[in-house]
Enzyme design. Structure first.
Site, short mmCIF file in Angstrom:
data_model
loop_
_atom_site.label_atom_id
_atom_site.label_comp_id
_atom_site.label_asym_id
_atom_site.label_seq_id
_atom_site.Cartn_x
_atom_site.Cartn_y
_atom_site.Cartn_z
N LYS A 131 0.84 -1.11 0.09
CA LYS A 131 0.12 -0.01 0.01
C LYS A 131 0.94 1.36 -0.23
CE LYS A 131 -1.87 -1.04 3.92
NZ LYS A 131 -1.22 -2.18 4.16
N SER B 197 -7.85 -0.49 6.27
CA SER B 197 -9.39 -0.37 6.06
C SER B 197 -9.84 -1.79 6.19
CB SER B 197 -9.53 0.15 4.31
OG SER B 197 -10.77 0.58 4.28
#
Length: 171
Positions: A13, A81
């Site tokens: 990420k 998330s």
């Protein structure tokens, strides 16, 4: 525009987000990188890693994204998330939202273990690790899914398209 890059720890990420931000800046466009760990630091690490604290951090990032986006600045988020409701909130409240899920098999993450997270979990030193003892529900509405089982270059091959999107050159 908010580019929301999600996935398990070590999936890539931050690597992808940093490259996207660098490319958007090279286009002369304003952009902000929000990383989950950096946001925790910004608020003086006032949160732990309980589910309530994780939810609070996720909501902070959602709200920060909305605030920054409203200023006409692109936002690139690199965040675990784990809460589908945060992603649903983004879809409802952000004017332009694009979700990228970096799907990396846990075996690859355990092998990479860039933060020594998985080995510490396996030794019993920590708990609450997403993908291990903490569920990570994969997104059901991701706009882009990247299967990251290859090289860093293969991951970063997606950066230009995301940068163009963030800069408003497409979409």
């Amino acid at each position: 525009m908010v580019i929301w890059i999600i996935g398990l720890s070590g999936a890539g990420k931050s690597t992808l987000a940093k490259e996207v931000v660098e490319r958007v800046r090279a286009m002369g466009r304003p952009v902000v990188l929000l990383d989950g760990d950096a946001v925790r630091e910004m608020f003086d690490n006032d949160l732990g890693h309980s589910m309530d604290d994780r939810r609070t951090n996720a909501q902070r990032i959602c709200q920060l994204s909305k605030f920054i986006e409203a200023q006409g600045i692109a936002v690139v988020c690199a965040i675990l998330s784990i809460f589908p409701e945060s992603r649903a909130w983004n879809r409802e409240h952000l004017s332009r939202y694009f979700e990228v899920f970096i799907d990396t098999p846990v075996e690859h993450l355990v092998h990479r273990d860039s933060k020594d997270l998985y080995s510490r979990y396996q030794r019993g030193e920590i708990h609450g690790v997403a993908g291990m003892d903490l569920p990570f529900p994969p997104p059901d509405q991701a706009d882009m899914v990247i299967h990251n089982t290859g090289s860093r270059d293969e991951l970063l091959a997606h950066a230009q398209a995301l940068a163009a999107l963030a800069a408003g050159d497409v979409g």
